[in-house]
Design a protein around this motif. Structure first.
Motif, PDB file in Angstrom:
ATOM      1  N   ALA A 103       6.687   9.642  -5.954  1.00 60.34           N
ATOM      2  CA  ALA A 103       7.629   9.944  -4.865  1.00 60.34           C
ATOM      3  C   ALA A 103       8.523   8.752  -4.540  1.00 60.34           C
ATOM      4  O   ALA A 103       8.866   8.513  -3.385  1.00 60.34           O
ATOM      5  N   GLY A 104       8.910   8.001  -5.580  1.00 58.65           N
ATOM      6  CA  GLY A 104       9.856   6.914  -5.342  1.00 58.65           C
ATOM      7  C   GLY A 104       9.205   5.723  -4.682  1.00 58.65           C
ATOM      8  O   GLY A 104       8.005   5.490  -4.844  1.00 58.65           O
ATOM      9  N   ASP A 105      10.008   4.951  -3.920  1.00 65.87           N
ATOM     10  CA  ASP A 105       9.453   3.767  -3.271  1.00 65.87           C
ATOM     11  C   ASP A 105       9.816   3.748  -1.797  1.00 65.87           C
ATOM     12  O   ASP A 105      10.566   4.588  -1.303  1.00 65.87           O
ATOM     13  N   ILE A 106       9.288   2.770  -1.115  1.00 61.50           N
ATOM     14  CA  ILE A 106       9.408   2.698   0.336  1.00 61.50           C
ATOM     15  C   ILE A 106      10.880   2.623   0.778  1.00 61.50           C
ATOM     16  O   ILE A 106      11.259   3.194   1.794  1.00 61.50           O
ATOM     17  N   GLY A 107      11.707   1.942  -0.059  1.00 55.91           N
ATOM     18  CA  GLY A 107      13.128   1.781   0.289  1.00 55.91           C
ATOM     19  C   GLY A 107      13.887   3.109   0.271  1.00 55.91           C
ATOM     20  O   GLY A 107      14.850   3.292   1.018  1.00 55.91           O
ATOM     21  N   GLN A 108      13.474   4.051  -0.587  1.00 60.19           N
ATOM     22  CA  GLN A 108      14.133   5.363  -0.628  1.00 60.19           C
ATOM     23  C   GLN A 108      13.808   6.183   0.620  1.00 60.19           C
ATOM     24  O   GLN A 108      14.639   6.940   1.102  1.00 60.19           O
ATOM     25  N   ASP A 143      19.001   1.196   7.502  1.00 62.24           N
ATOM     26  CA  ASP A 143      18.944   2.198   8.565  1.00 62.24           C
ATOM     27  C   ASP A 143      18.405   1.544   9.836  1.00 62.24           C
ATOM     28  O   ASP A 143      17.273   1.067   9.858  1.00 62.24           O
ATOM     29  N   PRO A 144      19.232   1.514  10.878  1.00 61.44           N
ATOM     30  CA  PRO A 144      18.810   0.803  12.109  1.00 61.44           C
ATOM     31  C   PRO A 144      17.542   1.375  12.745  1.00 61.44           C
ATOM     32  O   PRO A 144      16.876   0.692  13.507  1.00 61.44           O
ATOM     33  N   ARG A 145      17.175   2.640  12.373  1.00 54.32           N
ATOM     34  CA  ARG A 145      15.958   3.213  12.961  1.00 54.32           C
ATOM     35  C   ARG A 145      14.713   2.400  12.622  1.00 54.32           C
ATOM     36  O   ARG A 145      13.728   2.420  13.327  1.00 54.32           O
ATOM     37  N   ALA A 181       3.526   8.182   3.782  1.00 51.82           N
ATOM     38  CA  ALA A 181       3.099   8.341   2.381  1.00 51.82           C
ATOM     39  C   ALA A 181       1.806   9.166   2.313  1.00 51.82           C
ATOM     40  O   ALA A 181       1.664  10.055   1.461  1.00 51.82           O
ATOM     41  N   ALA A 182       0.876   8.900   3.221  1.00 50.08           N
ATOM     42  CA  ALA A 182      -0.394   9.652   3.232  1.00 50.08           C
ATOM     43  C   ALA A 182      -0.133  11.121   3.539  1.00 50.08           C
ATOM     44  O   ALA A 182      -0.793  12.008   2.984  1.00 50.08           O
ATOM     45  N   ARG A 183       0.839  11.380   4.398  1.00 49.99           N
ATOM     46  CA  ARG A 183       1.170  12.772   4.743  1.00 49.99           C
ATOM     47  C   ARG A 183       1.732  13.504   3.518  1.00 49.99           C
ATOM     48  O   ARG A 183       1.428  14.675   3.272  1.00 49.99           O
ATOM     49  N   LEU A 213       0.832  -1.212   0.000  1.00 51.01           N
ATOM     50  CA  LEU A 213       0.000   0.000   0.000  1.00 51.01           C
ATOM     51  C   LEU A 213       0.866   1.262   0.000  1.00 51.01           C
ATOM     52  O   LEU A 213       0.569   2.237  -0.703  1.00 51.01           O
ATOM     53  N   THR A 214       1.939   1.246   0.776  1.00 54.69           N
ATOM     54  CA  THR A 214       2.829   2.408   0.845  1.00 54.69           C
ATOM     55  C   THR A 214       3.427   2.701  -0.539  1.00 54.69           C
ATOM     56  O   THR A 214       3.452   3.856  -0.996  1.00 54.69           O
ATOM     57  N   ASP A 215       3.866   1.637  -1.222  1.00 50.43           N
ATOM     58  CA  ASP A 215       4.437   1.841  -2.560  1.00 50.43           C
ATOM     59  C   ASP A 215       3.387   2.331  -3.551  1.00 50.43           C
ATOM     60  O   ASP A 215       3.692   3.116  -4.458  1.00 50.43           O
TER      61      ASP A 215
END
Ligand code: MG
Length: 391
Positions: free
Chosen positions: A283-288, A294-296, A309-311, A273-275
């Motif tokens: 706006a690219g993909d979730i990995g970007q 990234d440990p976060r 993504a919704a924001r 859904l995010t993608d």
């Protein structure tokens, strides 16, 4: 108080040089007459709308008002505007309304607020008309030469609709049936009735010339809601099964004899859904946005990704119209969790649940999902963005 509306459309003037009387000319495909009738009939204070037409225009009239509800049979008018108004008023007399609005069909932009101003003024006068002050300097001329400057103080341009106490204006029209007047207020004045002025509306134009048609189209365009830029984005994701006692899909923990492997919580549904949402705004993909190294984001709850993504959509002035997700696996059975998943996705996206669709299917034991190696998900997101002009 009962208020009836009378629309005068019996004129035969073809001032725009064509075969069709001007009140039947189309404005964005809709006859001027229909625009006027719709505005009156839709007003909360108007109980009944009646149109006065020429007998010869019956067919055109029927086409113009086709499938409009709450319209009484048309009344046949006379050669003069004044005779048409009288015929219409006589026809309304049986219903004995308290008040009447008399309107020229060729003014398609009467507003709801204007009608309320007129009705309000009938508390203190027998009649009320919308008017605008004259701001240009007025000249009297002959043969192209100025004879005099006419003082413009106290001069107003009268519009329609004009509102009256019904009994008073009917009586005035009967008494002055042979006078030659260009509006109903003039009849009222001649009969000694009081007529109040209320603020008119610059957009409430009378469409008479070709330039008026162009202006009317401009007004119509400015009233239309801004065009939308409709976007569709697609998303696809797969996560492999590994050790565990549950999987998280669309934010819902579902008991299973395996878990899903991933850097975050491996929520395959929310990732797809995010993608899809990111795809719809380019706006690219979730990995970007959330790099897997990234440990976060280790073990992060994926609602954060979809919420982000919704924001981004909201920041572009857009809104998500609908999302549709298909989940693909042999097990666990996802159907029993569908309502909970829909509710959670709707919450993350701040959408009504009926704007979220979630479906589950298998691949008939074929391929990696068929062999039970993981779960796949594909998503579509439909967005409305403000139109920013030509592509
Ligand atoms: Mg993923």
């Amino acid at each position: 108080m009962s208020l009836h509306a009378l629309v005068l459309a019996a004129g035969s003037a073809r001032r725009l040089a064509g075969p069709v009387p001007k009140q039947y000319l189309p404005l964005a495909g809709k006859p001027l007459l229909r625009c006027s009738v719709e505005a009156l009939a839709a007003h909360p204070a108007v109980c009944q709308t009646t149109v006065v037409i020429r007998d010869a225009d019956r067919e055109m009239y029927n086409r113009a008002v086709a499938d409009l509800e709450d319209l009484t049979s048309p009344i046949i008018g006379g050669d003069e505007r004044q005779r048409s108004a009288l015929n219409g008023l006589e026809a309304l007399a049986a219903a004995a309304p308290d008040q009447v609005l008399i309107h020229d069909a060729a003014r398609p932009f009467l507003s709801v607020a204007l009608i309320y101003r007129l009705i309000g003024a009938l508390d203190r006068a027998d009649g009320a008309i919308p008017a605008l002050p004259v701001t240009d300097t007025l000249k009297r001329s002959h043969d192209g030469a100025v004879l005099a400057t006419v003082p413009r103080a106290d001069l107003w341009r009268a519009q329609t609709p004009q509102a009256f106490r019904f009994d008073a204006i009917l009586e005035a029209h009967r008494v002055h049936a042979d006078a030659k007047m260009t509006d109903d207020a003039a009849i009222a004045e001649a009969a000694g009735l009081s007529v109040a002025l209320v603020a008119g509306d610059e957009d409430n134009i009378k469409v008479t010339t070709a330039a008026d048609v162009a202006r009317a189209e401009h007004i119509l365009a400015s009233q239309r809601p801004a065009p939308l830029d409709v976007r569709v984005g697609g998303g696809f994701d797969v996560h492999r099964f590994g050790p565990g006692q549950r999987v998280t899909v669309c934010g819902i923990a579902i008991p299973h004899d395996r878990g899903l492997i991933g850097h975050s919580d491996a929520d395959v549904g929310l990732h797809a859904l995010t993608d899809a949402v990111l795809g719809a705004i380019g706006a690219g993909d979730i990995g970007q946005h959330f790099p897997p190294d990234d440990p976060r984001w280790a073990d992060a709850s994926s609602d954060h990704f979809l919420g982000h993504a919704a924001r981004l959509v909201r920041e572009r002035g857009g809104r998500i119209a609908h999302v549709d997700l298909t989940l693909i696996c042999e097990a666990p059975r996802l159907g029993p969790h569908r309502a909970a998943m829909i509710a959670r996705v709707a919450e993350i996206l701040a959408l009504r649940p009926d704007r979220v669709s979630i479906k589950a299917t298998t691949t008939e034991r074929l391929g990696f999902t068929g062999r039970g190696e993981g779960i796949a998900a594909q998503a579509l997101a439909t967005l409305h963005l403000p139109d920013d002009g030509p592509a």
